[in-house]
Design an enzyme around this catalytic site. Structure first.
Site, PDB file in Angstrom:
ATOM      1  N   GLY A  58     -36.174  11.735 -17.390  1.00  0.00           N
ATOM      2  CA  GLY A  58     -35.105  12.595 -16.906  1.00  0.00           C
ATOM      3  C   GLY A  58     -34.595  12.117 -15.555  1.00  0.00           C
ATOM      4  O   GLY A  58     -35.240  11.324 -14.858  1.00  0.00           O
ATOM      5  N   CYS A  59     -33.421  12.609 -15.162  1.00  0.00           N
ATOM      6  CA  CYS A  59     -32.806  12.148 -13.922  1.00  0.00           C
ATOM      7  C   CYS A  59     -33.562  12.623 -12.682  1.00  0.00           C
ATOM      8  O   CYS A  59     -33.912  11.817 -11.811  1.00  0.00           O
ATOM      9  CB  CYS A  59     -31.342  12.570 -13.873  1.00  0.00           C
ATOM     10  SG  CYS A  59     -31.055  14.325 -14.178  1.00  0.00           S
TER      11      CYS A  59
END
Length: 324
Positions: free
Chosen positions: A134-135
């Protein structure tokens, strides 16, 4: 040329992936699948690609393609793979959170390797399936991994990170409305964000004790990028911390430790992560900055693809920041 397919190409991550692969010297896009835009020009959803490609969204999938990227909403990749059994020779790269945790990593006879190159490079090189991080998870892990490896995260860690509006996806919502977002700031999912699970597993992978993580995510009134700050007790000097980080990232192509304070414009439109360290009394402050759509999503996915295919890690990713 290596044939690549993209599943769910009408969102932000799909659009950035198309942009990167159109200019990748070793890859050719075979299809961009969309359930809602089949037959329409890709540039109708991504106007920045007007003149770059006359490709159209496809309503069909080539199950024999060499590599496929899944850019679907969280929870949808599993169902899609059940309905579309790709060839065993097809490399899978999933950009959702469906396979990131160890308990979810095995599916269809394959094990999805967690795709953070700075942590799992060797495993990614030998993988047939990768779960792209995920970011927020990418920015925070890169900020804390050197401390975790050295066993220096035994105390509480307080994390604050702000992301641009593209982090919420392309689908309109109240908090993405211009009138709401402009000149505004807010937090959301305090201390319970879904990325904490994958962050915890990575930091614990060195077998060292890890203190409690307190993560407060924030919405910023800009479009792209993540600036994360994390602080915890640290007995050494700032020079000690700097040496620790430079040693850890010595061979990292895209993660760089800066002597000077960092900011988002240095990394937006690149696959880079910049890190800065600051010592105050007995506390170490670590700041990291990434582009949430590139190093936090599509750029890192291409980086993982390069590893899996035995290509140069930075191929197709030598991008300049939008600094001015």
């Amino acid at each position: 040329m290596i044939k690549a397919g993209i599943i769910g190409g009408s969102g932000y991550t799909g659009g950035e992936l198309i942009r990167l692969l159109l200019h990748h010297p070793a890859v050719e896009i075979d299809f961009v699948y969309s359930t809602t835009k089949g037959g329409k020009l890709v540039s109708s959803a991504h106007p920045d690609l007007l003149g770059q490609t006359d490709m159209r969204f496809s309503g069909e999938v080539n199950l024999e393609v060499e590599v496929v990227f899944l850019c679907l909403g969280h929870g949808n990749s599993i169902q899609f793979l059940k309905e579309h059994p790709f060839s065993e020779k097809t490399l899978l790269i999933d950009l959702s959170n469906d396979f990131r945790l160890k308990n979810d990593a095995v599916f269809g006879g394959r094990e999805f390797v967690y795709g953070l190159p700075e942590l799992n490079k060797n495993a990614i090189e030998n993988a047939t399936a990768v779960a792209n991080p995920g970011c927020f998870a990418t920015a925070i892990q890169l900020a804390l991994l050197p401390l975790a490896k050295a066993g220096l995260l035994q105390n509480e860690v307080h994390i604050n990170a702000v992301t641009g509006s593209t982090g919420a996806g392309v689908k309109p919502s109240e908090t993405l409305h211009f009138s709401w977002r402009s000149n505004n700031a807010s937090w959301y999912k305090p201390f319970t964000h879904q990325h904490l699970g994958e962050i915890g597993e990575s930091l614990n992978s060195f077998g060292k004790d890890i203190g409690q993580l307190y993560f407060l995510p924030n919405r910023g009134n800009f479009t792209r990028g993540i600036l994360a700050t994390a602080y915890t007790k640290f007995e050494g000097s700032e020079d000690d911390a700097m040496q620790l980080y430079k040693d850890f990232y010595d061979n990292a192509v895209f993660t760089h430790v800066s002597e000077a304070p960092i900011y988002l414009k240095q990394v937006v439109n690149t696959n880079n992560c910049h890190i800065h360290l600051h010592k105050h009394e007995d506390v170490l402050l670590v700041t990291s900055a990434i582009d949430n759509l590139l190093k936090g999503a599509s750029g890192q996915a291409v980086q993982n693809m390069n590893f899996m295919l035995g290509l140069e890690e930075s191929l197709g990713l030598k991008l300049k920041a939008s600094y001015f």
